[in-house]
Design an enzyme around this catalytic site. Structure first.
Site, short mmCIF file in Angstrom:
data_model
loop_
_atom_site.label_atom_id
_atom_site.label_comp_id
_atom_site.label_asym_id
_atom_site.label_seq_id
_atom_site.Cartn_x
_atom_site.Cartn_y
_atom_site.Cartn_z
N GLY A 1 -3.19 -2.29 -0.02
CA GLY A 1 -3.25 -3.57 -0.74
C GLY A 1 -2.30 -3.63 -1.92
N LYS B 1 -11.94 5.30 9.04
CA LYS B 1 -10.94 5.77 8.06
C LYS B 1 -10.93 7.30 7.94
CE LYS B 1 -9.82 1.55 6.49
NZ LYS B 1 -10.06 1.02 5.16
N GLU C 1 -4.92 1.59 -9.20
CA GLU C 1 -6.09 2.28 -8.63
C GLU C 1 -6.10 3.75 -9.04
OE1 GLU C 1 -6.72 -0.36 -4.58
OE2 GLU C 1 -5.36 1.33 -4.51
N GLY D 1 -11.85 1.47 -2.06
CA GLY D 1 -11.67 1.73 -0.63
C GLY D 1 -10.54 2.72 -0.41
#
Ligand code: 5RP
Length: 231
Positions: A99, A123, A105, A84
């Site tokens: 997060g 977004k 990531e 995401g």
């Protein structure tokens, strides 16, 4: 806009790019969670999938649906990473890290042959920066690092930038790697790649949430449909 419906649809759409036997980079957050949910039907059908999770939370979810969990060091190939984002601009630059999983990531997305980003349509922004930029820093000397970051931001033209140590319910947030997260309220970021380099040159800064030139595809969705940006 029903953002949850958009996240779910984007996650399900990304699952269509998954092939039997793939090694997957598994992102973190509520949208990535929908993607992993969508893989459950494939593992139930007997597909063998391997996953490199970017957080303990994703690890638990993936393990529960029968994905073989491996570390990045146990493979030389990640076929596809899916994750995401908090914001994405038309050039496909991203702000991630809401997060607190930005370092892992970025390592996983950077190692993948293909990186697909999934998001509800809210977004997509004209320019990054309304979302406070997460920056992952080393705990040792953190206050000194914050001073250097403030000075660097001022030098880069971000007058009045707010730099806050992330805390939730009175406790300082730590990443899975034990690092601290700063949230930098900057406003419009005109040159994200340059800002990424400026911040990473500061001792103590481990990674920033700016993902520039990394995404191969962004799948945006809402309750009415899907739109795709491609590199
Ligand atoms: C976690 C992330 C997430 O991908 C990002 O915060 C988006 O989260 P969500 O899908 O819950 O909106 O970067 O570090």
């Amino acid at each position: 806009m029903d953002r949850q419906a958009g996240k779910k649809r984007a996650g399900e759409e990304a699952a269509k790019y998954v092939e039997r036997g793939m090694t997957l980079g598994l992102g973190t957050g509520s949208t990535a969670r929908y993607f992993v949910d969508a893989l459950a039907a494939k593992t139930a059908d007997g597909w063998h999938l391997r996953g490199v999770p970017t957080s303990q939370e994703t690890r638990r979810q993936a393990e529960a649906i029968g994905i073989e969990i491996i570390t990045p060091d146990e493979t030389t190939v990640i076929d596809l990473a899916v994750d995401g984002t908090d914001e994405a601009d038309p050039q496909m630059n991203l702000i991630k890290g809401g997060g607190a999983a930005l370092l892992r990531e970025k390592i996983v997305a950077g190692a993948a042959r293909r990186f697909i980003v999934i998001a509800d349509k809210s977004k997509r922004v004209a320019a990054l920066g309304a979302f406070a930029l997460p920056v992952e820093i080393e705990p040792f000397g953190w206050a000194l690092t914050v001073r250097h970051i403030r000075a660097a931001l001022l030098g880069a033209g971000f007058d009045g930038a707010g730099v806050e140590l992330r805390a939730r319910e009175g406790a300082v947030v730590k990443s899975d790697g034990g690092h601290l997260i700063l949230d930098c309220a900057l406003g419009r970021i005109d040159d994200p790649a340059n800002l990424d380099g400026t911040l990473k040159a500061i001792p103590g800064v481990i990674e920033t949430g700016l993902f520039c030139g990394m995404a191969d595809m962004i799948i945006y969705a809402d309750e009415t449909g899907v739109s795709i940006d491609q590199a």
